[in-house]
Write an enzyme that holds these catalytic residues in place. Structure first.
Site, PDB file in Angstrom:
ATOM      1  N   GLY A 153       0.850  -1.281  -0.052  1.00 17.58           N
ATOM      2  CA  GLY A 153       0.062   0.171  -0.172  1.00 17.58           C
ATOM      3  C   GLY A 153       0.906   1.364  -0.007  1.00 17.58           C
ATOM      4  N   ASP A 195      -5.674   1.667   9.973  1.00 20.58           N
ATOM      5  CA  ASP A 195      -7.280   1.555  10.122  1.00 20.58           C
ATOM      6  C   ASP A 195      -7.632   1.078  11.411  1.00 20.58           C
ATOM      7  OD1 ASP A 195      -9.716   0.526   9.458  1.00 20.58           O
ATOM      8  OD2 ASP A 195      -9.365   0.003   7.515  1.00 20.58           O
ATOM      9  N   ARG A 227      -5.021   0.684  -7.186  1.00 22.99           N
ATOM     10  CA  ARG A 227      -3.636   1.222  -6.509  1.00 22.99           C
ATOM     11  C   ARG A 227      -3.070   2.530  -7.439  1.00 22.99           C
ATOM     12  NH1 ARG A 227      -2.084  -2.202  -2.126  1.00 22.99           N
ATOM     13  NH2 ARG A 227      -2.276  -4.484  -2.614  1.00 22.99           N
TER      14      ARG A 227
END
Ligand code: PRP
Length: 186
Positions: free
Chosen positions: A55, A114, A176
């Site tokens: 990520g 998160d 992405r």
């Protein structure tokens, strides 16, 4: 929101329900973070920027170009999500650099905090390797984790409680490469 033809070409026709952070907003904020990190990291010592794949790959590549100090760059591979949108709570370290992080100031770079599970599992693993310091830079932070072993020192944006994609973040490995952070239509 109407999705531009350029974005539709990138998503294969999937519409974006809204853009949270535009390409320009991200570029501005990443520049600011780079300036802040440059001011706050110690001079004359070994600095290692450690990006969490996959990520963070875009954020790392933009951020390191805004840090005006000698640094090393490497990556870690961990996996905490399966193919879906919910965190499984499992964090596996699949790749870690062989070279030592001992005695270095390590900046761990995350695309998003998160549930906090990834950092909560990873930070103790890295601390065992004896870095001189270990701090986190995260592009996005949802601020929903109840307890964090170490919270991010540098945060790009507070992120709403939505499933976000783009600028490195995926949904089942797609999206992405979008230059902004947004929410895809279900
Ligand atoms: C995502 C994201 C963060 C992590 C954050 O990684 O890139 O590393 O989850 O979630 P948490 O705070 O709930 O742990 P993911 O495992 O999906 O892998 P990826 O980076 O390859 O997309």
């Amino acid at each position: 929101m109407s999705t531009s033809a350029e974005t539709l070409a990138r998503t294969g026709g999937k519409h974006i329900s809204h853009v949270l952070f535009s390409e320009e907003q991200i570029a501005r904020r990443v520049r600011e973070l780079g300036e802040q990190i440059t001011r706050e990291i110690p001079e004359g010592e070994d600095i290692l920027v450690l990006g969490l794949l996959k990520g963070s790959f875009i954020f790392v590549s933009d951020l390191v170009r805004e840090i005006r100090r000698p640094i090393e760059v490497d990556f870690l591979i961990v996996s905490s999500y399966g193919g879906g949108t919910e965190s499984s709570g499992e964090v596996q370290l699949l790749y870690a650099r062989q070279a030592s992080i001992e005695g270095k100031h390590v900046i761990l770079v995350e695309d998003i905090v998160d549930s906090g599970t990834t950092l909560n599992r990873l930070i103790p693993m890295l601390e065992k390797r004896g870095p001189k310091s270990l701090e986190v830079a995260a592009l996005l932070h949802k601020h929903i984790a109840k307890e964090m072993v170490r919270d991010a020192k540098w945060v790009g944006f507070d992120c709403p409680q939505e499933f976000v994609i783009g600028y490195g973040l995926d949904h089942s490995e797609k999206y992405r490469h979008l230059p902004f952070v947004g929410v895809i239509e279900p």
